[in-house]
Design an enzyme around this catalytic site. Structure first.
Site, PDB file in Angstrom:
ATOM      1  N   HIS A 260       0.867  -1.181   0.000  1.00 62.33           N
ATOM      2  CA  HIS A 260       0.000   0.000   0.000  1.00 62.33           C
ATOM      3  C   HIS A 260       0.905   1.233   0.000  1.00 62.33           C
ATOM      4  O   HIS A 260       2.039   1.172   0.493  1.00 62.33           O
ATOM      5  CB  HIS A 260      -0.839  -0.056   1.282  1.00 62.33           C
ATOM      6  CG  HIS A 260      -1.840   1.043   1.429  1.00 62.33           C
ATOM      7  ND1 HIS A 260      -1.508   2.289   1.917  1.00 62.33           N
ATOM      8  CD2 HIS A 260      -3.177   1.079   1.179  1.00 62.33           C
ATOM      9  CE1 HIS A 260      -2.599   3.043   1.956  1.00 62.33           C
ATOM     10  NE2 HIS A 260      -3.627   2.332   1.512  1.00 62.33           N
TER      11      HIS A 260
ATOM     12  N   ASP B 118       3.348  -4.424   8.015  1.00 58.84           N
ATOM     13  CA  ASP B 118       2.135  -3.627   7.863  1.00 58.84           C
ATOM     14  C   ASP B 118       0.957  -4.591   8.067  1.00 58.84           C
ATOM     15  O   ASP B 118       0.646  -5.401   7.183  1.00 58.84           O
ATOM     16  CB  ASP B 118       2.120  -3.007   6.458  1.00 58.84           C
ATOM     17  CG  ASP B 118       0.795  -2.319   6.145  1.00 58.84           C
ATOM     18  OD1 ASP B 118      -0.170  -2.461   6.923  1.00 58.84           O
ATOM     19  OD2 ASP B 118       0.725  -1.648   5.097  1.00 58.84           O
TER      20      ASP B 118
ATOM     21  N   GLN C 172      -4.221  -5.007   7.089  1.00 58.74           N
ATOM     22  CA  GLN C 172      -5.234  -5.984   6.632  1.00 58.74           C
ATOM     23  C   GLN C 172      -5.146  -7.289   7.386  1.00 58.74           C
ATOM     24  O   GLN C 172      -5.990  -8.170   7.189  1.00 58.74           O
ATOM     25  CB  GLN C 172      -5.080  -6.249   5.121  1.00 58.74           C
ATOM     26  CG  GLN C 172      -5.304  -5.028   4.249  1.00 58.74           C
ATOM     27  CD  GLN C 172      -6.715  -4.457   4.355  1.00 58.74           C
ATOM     28  OE1 GLN C 172      -7.631  -5.087   4.906  1.00 58.74           O
ATOM     29  NE2 GLN C 172      -6.910  -3.261   3.845  1.00 58.74           N
TER      30      GLN C 172
ATOM     31  N   LYS D 206      -9.926  -0.673  10.925  1.00 59.13           N
ATOM     32  CA  LYS D 206     -10.028  -1.887  10.094  1.00 59.13           C
ATOM     33  C   LYS D 206     -10.182  -3.125  10.973  1.00 59.13           C
ATOM     34  O   LYS D 206     -10.128  -4.249  10.483  1.00 59.13           O
ATOM     35  CB  LYS D 206      -8.772  -2.025   9.226  1.00 59.13           C
ATOM     36  CG  LYS D 206      -8.660  -0.966   8.126  1.00 59.13           C
ATOM     37  CD  LYS D 206      -7.497  -1.295   7.227  1.00 59.13           C
ATOM     38  CE  LYS D 206      -7.021  -0.146   6.392  1.00 59.13           C
ATOM     39  NZ  LYS D 206      -7.919   0.245   5.330  1.00 59.13           N
TER      40      LYS D 206
ATOM     41  N   CYS E 211      -4.987   2.481  -3.499  1.00 57.63           N
ATOM     42  CA  CYS E 211      -3.753   3.078  -2.949  1.00 57.63           C
ATOM     43  C   CYS E 211      -2.567   2.150  -3.119  1.00 57.63           C
ATOM     44  O   CYS E 211      -1.737   1.991  -2.191  1.00 57.63           O
ATOM     45  CB  CYS E 211      -3.924   3.466  -1.479  1.00 57.63           C
ATOM     46  SG  CYS E 211      -5.262   4.609  -1.218  1.00 57.63           S
TER      47      CYS E 211
HETATM   48  N1  C6P Z   1      -6.201   0.394   2.918  1.00 54.98           N
HETATM   49  C1  C6P Z   1      -8.103  -0.022   1.502  1.00 54.98           C
HETATM   50  O1  C6P Z   1      -9.258   0.201   1.124  1.00 54.98           O
HETATM   51  P1  C6P Z   1      -4.903   3.669   7.205  1.00 54.98           P
HETATM   52  O2  C6P Z   1      -5.515   4.491   6.108  1.00 54.98           O
HETATM   53  O3  C6P Z   1      -3.719   4.355   7.836  1.00 54.98           O
HETATM   54  O4  C6P Z   1      -5.882   3.153   8.189  1.00 54.98           O
HETATM   55  O5  C6P Z   1      -4.350   2.323   6.496  1.00 54.98           O
HETATM   56  C2  C6P Z   1      -3.429   2.427   5.443  1.00 54.98           C
HETATM   57  C3  C6P Z   1      -3.152   1.070   4.867  1.00 54.98           C
HETATM   58  C4  C6P Z   1      -1.888   0.537   5.025  1.00 54.98           C
HETATM   59  N2  C6P Z   1      -1.601  -0.705   4.583  1.00 54.98           N
HETATM   60  C5  C6P Z   1      -2.526  -1.471   3.982  1.00 54.98           C
HETATM   61  C6  C6P Z   1      -2.153  -2.855   3.532  1.00 54.98           C
HETATM   62  C7  C6P Z   1      -3.809  -0.970   3.771  1.00 54.98           C
HETATM   63  O6  C6P Z   1      -4.721  -1.732   3.166  1.00 54.98           O
HETATM   64  C8  C6P Z   1      -4.133   0.339   4.215  1.00 54.98           C
HETATM   65  C9  C6P Z   1      -5.486   0.932   3.971  1.00 54.98           C
HETATM   66  C10 C6P Z   1      -7.552   0.805   2.640  1.00 54.98           C
HETATM   67  O7  C6P Z   1      -7.416  -0.892   1.001  1.00 54.98           O
HETATM   68  C11 C6P Z   1      -7.682   2.270   2.361  1.00 54.98           C
HETATM   69  S1  C6P Z   1      -6.698   2.806   1.002  1.00 54.98           S
END
Ligand code: C6P
Length: 437
Positions: free
Chosen positions: A154, A231, A234, A257, A395
């Site tokens: 991401h 990370d 997910q 999440k 993203c």
């Molecule tokens: N992915 C998706 O719809 P935040 O925005 O900080 O809570 O998470 C960022 C992020 C970082 N790593 C991974 C693997 C992610 O999937 C995400 C967020 C969402 O896929 C929003 S783009």
């Protein structure tokens, strides 16, 4: 309960989803019953959408999950009873709020399996947690030092390091992926070198659903004395986390999440690294002393928590982690596997439809495309039937480029999704194909 969630509308489970000691179909039916029961914990799931008041089918859980009543109540209860600033005020509310905030930190410690609550830093989310490490860890590196990422990250786990690379003269390298959407593990052997100072990888791809062999990657990194950042945006709510068995030196996840509120996240960092890292934001709480000449940073974890923190978020996160553990991440992982296997089997039967990624280890995320139908049109069509999915590049531009697509449609599952929802989703994707192509 709405029509498509009705138990008697559940189609016979497919044979490949058999699990456990019970007969496969029976076990899946029991799991579906449990998911139906859990739906009652999430007030929003009984709402309707659109002019026709359609039952909501929420399949956008990788973007954010819905929140159980216990989380909503914990947050409103905090404001009704305990609200105050933390670590500052010598009065009862101040002490209560501080105790709640620190209890949430201890809860997060337990959830990730950290040794000490000092290794838990509250952030706004995964993005801020990775940015914190990218800045504070990389500030101690030398120009020419290298950071090793992967092509399936991401943007949060790419751009943060690219910014650090610009600031500190570092080089960012990438492990590639196979056509089935798995990491090319052999690239680690090739790319890890004497200048590599950090390896960072996602636990689960937010596009392909691939679950990466984190412990194996940790083994490669650690054999060369390199720390690993995971990370877990997910992974946290879907795969479970144990920093010791994953071999994570840093791990980041977002509350929203994982059934929790937005604006709160967790950075786990091994004490030995956090202690050596420079603070990244200045302000209240992160200092021990300040003079006109300079400052002395506070102890861990406060050194990395400048300013008034998100106390309501921490309180909500505490309730969310309690909720997830009460359901059980093993059960959540198994159920999402059932749902995604059923979705994949159904989508495969739709003429021309392409699914992105066929990794052996995968979670509850399925990205797909029907040639000739833009992913946004697919998402809008599904929305017109009450089904929420996400469409776009998710993203992850470099991954989209590797896949040769601009955007994909993505369905993602959570503990409260049901077999009927999956079947209705497949039926509606097929209807979109017939009507829009
Ligand atoms: N992915 C998706 O719809 P935040 O925005 O900080 O809570 O998470 C960022 C992020 C970082 N790593 C991974 C693997 C992610 O999937 C995400 C967020 C969402 O896929 C929003 S783009």
């Amino acid at each position: 309960m709405t029509a498509i969630h009705e138990k008697n509308k559940v189609a016979a489970p497919r044979p490949e989803t058999g699990r456990g000691s019970k007969n496969g179909a029976e076990a899946v039916s029991d799991m579906n019953d449990r998911a139906l029961g859990l739906r009652g914990d999430f007030p929003i799931l009984s709402s309707t959408v659109g002019r026709d008041k359609l039952p909501l089918v929420y399949l956008d859980n990788a973007a954010t999950t819905q929140k159980p009543r216990s989380v909503i109540d914990a947050i409103s209860g905090y404001y009704e009873r305990d609200n105050s600033n933390v670590h500052r005020s010598i009065h009862e509310l101040g002490e209560r709020a501080t105790a709640l905030y620190e209890a949430a930190r201890e809860r997060a410690r337990l959830f990730v399996g950290a040794e000490s609550a000092d290794e838990i830093v509250f952030t706004r989310g995964t993005t801020e947690a990775i940015n914190l490490v990218a800045y504070s860890f990389c500030a101690g590196l030398k120009p020419g030092d290298e950071i090793l990422l992967t092509q399936m990250e991401h943007h949060a786990n790419i751009v943060s390091w690219q910014i650090a690379a610009r600031l500190f003269g570092l080089v960012v390298k990438f492990v590639g992926i196979t056509d089935s959407g798995e990491l090319r593990l052999e690239d680690y052997e090739r790319l890890v070198g004497p200048r590599t100072k950090m390896v960072a990888v996602t636990q689960m791809s937010n596009v392909l659903g691939t679950v990466n062999p984190i412990a194996k990657i940790a083994g490669i990194a650690h054999s060369k004395g390199i720390p690993l950042l995971v990370d877990a945006a997910q992974g946290a709510a879907h795969e479970g986390i144990d920093v010791a068995s994953l071999g994570a030196d840093f791990l980041a996840f977002s509350g929203h999440k994982a059934a929790g509120p937005m604006g709160i996240g967790v950075l786990y960092g091994k004490r030995e690294f956090l202690e050596r890292m420079t603070p990244w934001q200045g302000g209240g709480e992160m200092i021990r002393t300040v003079t006109l000449e300079g400052f002395e940073p506070n102890d861990l974890p406060y050194k990395f928590e400048a300013g008034t923190p998100n106390v309501e978020g921490a309180v909500g996160l505490h309730a969310a982690l309690d909720y997830l553990d009460s359901v059980g991440t093993d059960w959540i992982r198994e159920w999402e596997k059932v749902l995604s296997e059923r979705a994949i089997a159904g989508l495969r039967s739709i003429p021309g439809l392409e699914i992105f990624g066929s990794a052996r280890e995968r979670g509850g995320i399925v990205s797909f495309e029907v040639p000739g139908i833009h992913a946004h049109d697919m998402a809008a069509f599904l929305d017109s039937r009450g089904i929420a999915i996400r469409a776009g590049h998710h993203c992850a531009h470099p991954l989209a480029q590797r896949l040769g697509v601009v955007s994909t449609a993505r369905a993602s599952f959570f503990l409260y999704n049901t077999l009927s929802e999956v079947d209705f989703f497949i039926q509606t994707v097929d209807e979109a194909r017939r009507r829009l192509s």
